[in-house]
Design an enzyme around this catalytic site. Structure first.
Site, PDB file in Angstrom:
ATOM      1  CG  ASP A   1      37.952 106.156  32.670  1.00 53.87           C
ATOM      2  OD1 ASP A   1      38.862 105.966  33.500  1.00 53.87           O
ATOM      3  OD2 ASP A   1      37.039 106.979  32.837  1.00 53.87           O
TER       4      ASP A   1
ATOM      5  NE  ARG B   1      38.864 113.693  36.938  1.00 55.32           N
ATOM      6  CZ  ARG B   1      38.534 112.416  37.145  1.00 55.32           C
ATOM      7  NH1 ARG B   1      38.490 111.558  36.157  1.00 55.32           N
ATOM      8  NH2 ARG B   1      38.235 112.028  38.351  1.00 55.32           N
TER       9      ARG B   1
ATOM     10  CG  ASP C   1      39.592 109.824  33.687  1.00 49.03           C
ATOM     11  OD1 ASP C   1      40.239 108.980  34.344  1.00 49.03           O
ATOM     12  OD2 ASP C   1      38.366 109.726  33.486  1.00 49.03           O
TER      13      ASP C   1
ATOM     14  NE  ARG D   1      43.236 111.712  37.490  1.00 52.39           N
ATOM     15  CZ  ARG D   1      42.396 110.740  37.194  1.00 52.39           C
ATOM     16  NH1 ARG D   1      42.550 110.049  36.087  1.00 52.39           N
ATOM     17  NH2 ARG D   1      41.378 110.453  37.973  1.00 52.39           N
TER      18      ARG D   1
HETATM   19  P1  ADP Z   1      37.230 107.889  37.367  1.00 53.29           P
HETATM   20  O1  ADP Z   1      36.154 106.911  37.747  1.00 53.29           O
HETATM   21  O2  ADP Z   1      36.805 109.297  37.590  1.00 53.29           O
HETATM   22  O3  ADP Z   1      37.790 107.646  35.995  1.00 53.29           O
HETATM   23  P2  ADP Z   1      39.888 107.228  38.300  1.00 53.29           P
HETATM   24  O4  ADP Z   1      40.390 107.497  36.911  1.00 53.29           O
HETATM   25  O5  ADP Z   1      40.653 107.855  39.419  1.00 53.29           O
HETATM   26  O6  ADP Z   1      38.382 107.685  38.439  1.00 53.29           O
HETATM   27  O7  ADP Z   1      39.811 105.667  38.459  1.00 53.29           O
HETATM   28  C1  ADP Z   1      39.537 105.062  39.686  1.00 53.29           C
HETATM   29  C2  ADP Z   1      39.797 103.563  39.639  1.00 53.29           C
HETATM   30  O8  ADP Z   1      38.903 102.946  38.719  1.00 53.29           O
HETATM   31  C3  ADP Z   1      41.181 103.143  39.171  1.00 53.29           C
HETATM   32  O9  ADP Z   1      42.012 102.938  40.260  1.00 53.29           O
HETATM   33  C4  ADP Z   1      40.918 101.846  38.385  1.00 53.29           C
HETATM   34  O10 ADP Z   1      41.559 100.744  38.970  1.00 53.29           O
HETATM   35  C5  ADP Z   1      39.421 101.679  38.461  1.00 53.29           C
HETATM   36  N1  ADP Z   1      38.803 101.132  37.239  1.00 53.29           N
HETATM   37  C6  ADP Z   1      37.901 100.110  37.222  1.00 53.29           C
HETATM   38  N2  ADP Z   1      37.501  99.832  35.966  1.00 53.29           N
HETATM   39  C7  ADP Z   1      38.164 100.702  35.165  1.00 53.29           C
HETATM   40  C8  ADP Z   1      38.159 100.896  33.758  1.00 53.29           C
HETATM   41  N3  ADP Z   1      37.407 100.142  32.938  1.00 53.29           N
HETATM   42  N4  ADP Z   1      38.960 101.886  33.249  1.00 53.29           N
HETATM   43  C9  ADP Z   1      39.717 102.658  34.090  1.00 53.29           C
HETATM   44  N5  ADP Z   1      39.770 102.521  35.433  1.00 53.29           N
HETATM   45  C10 ADP Z   1      39.002 101.550  35.971  1.00 53.29           C
HETATM   46 MG    MG Z   2      39.587 107.012  35.134  1.00 47.88          MG
END
Ligand code: ADP
Ligand code: MG
Length: 170
Positions: free
Chosen positions: A99, A94, A97, A85
């Site tokens: 989350d 990507r 991902d 990634r």
């Molecule tokens: P996206 O919003 O597209 O998933 P990224 O995966 O690059 O983007 O994540 C960006 C930032 O979001 C990460 O550096 C992380 O610290 C932050 N973040 C905040 N809350 C969360 C969450 N609940 N899950 C994942 N990442 C998070």
């Molecule tokens: Mg993310």
């Protein structure tokens, strides 16, 4: 002793995304403090935000974990990194991902982690697999299923790719 129930969202649109999803869940399940208990079906979704890019695959998975929320976020990020990634463009293409959507009943608001994930109720591609796993989950005083009904035009653009058997404990 039971762990915390967490729900993660999976997304990707580069390479063999189904293979990345299986790799991701296998890695999480291999962590001694985390077990993947269930996966949602898999959906194909038009790209959101930046539209000139390939369709995404999306799914959710339910975990039982003994990690703290921040430890779990670090684990998710290390699994993303293993899959190559690159963090460059917001909403851009990507490979994988991961989350953290929900962690028990906890509300977390720190610099690098917000839980429940702030965009859950705005995106059908997150809500649909989430509502499959927990239709009655309350988000901002309404159920996941209710929020999904509001996004029905977006939901209709999602195509079912596979039922929930795409991931099995190996
Ligand atoms: P996206 O919003 O597209 O998933 P990224 O995966 O690059 O983007 O994540 C960006 C930032 O979001 C990460 O550096 C992380 O610290 C932050 N973040 C905040 N809350 C969360 C969450 N609940 N899950 C994942 N990442 C998070
Ligand atoms: Mg993310």
């Amino acid at each position: 002793m039971t762990g915390h129930k967490a729900i993660i969202g999976l997304g990707g649109n580069i390479g063999d995304v189904l293979d990345s999803f299986r790799f991701g869940l296998d890695c999480l399940h291999a962590d001694p403090a985390t077990r993947v208990t269930r996966a949602s079906p898999l959906y194909r979704t038009p790209a959101w935000g930046l539209e000139e890019q390939p369709d995404f695959l999306n799914a959710c998975a339910e975990l039982e974990t003994w990690l703290s929320p921040h430890e779990l976020l670090s684990l998710l990020q290390s699994v993303e990194d293993m899959r190559g990634r690159k963090r460059c463009e917001m909403w851009g293409p990507r490979t994988l991902d991961l989350d953290l959507l929900i962690y028990g009943e906890q509300q977390i608001d720190t610099n690098n982690l917000t839980v429940p994930h702030p965009l859950i109720t705005e995106r059908a591609f997150v809500l649909k697999p989430l509502a499959y796993l927990t239709p009655g989950m309350i988000l901002g005083a309404k159920t996941a299923k209710h929020h999904l009904q509001v996004l029905s035009s977006e939901e209709q653009k999602m195509k079912l790719v596979s039922d929930d058997t795409w991931w099995m404990v190996s």
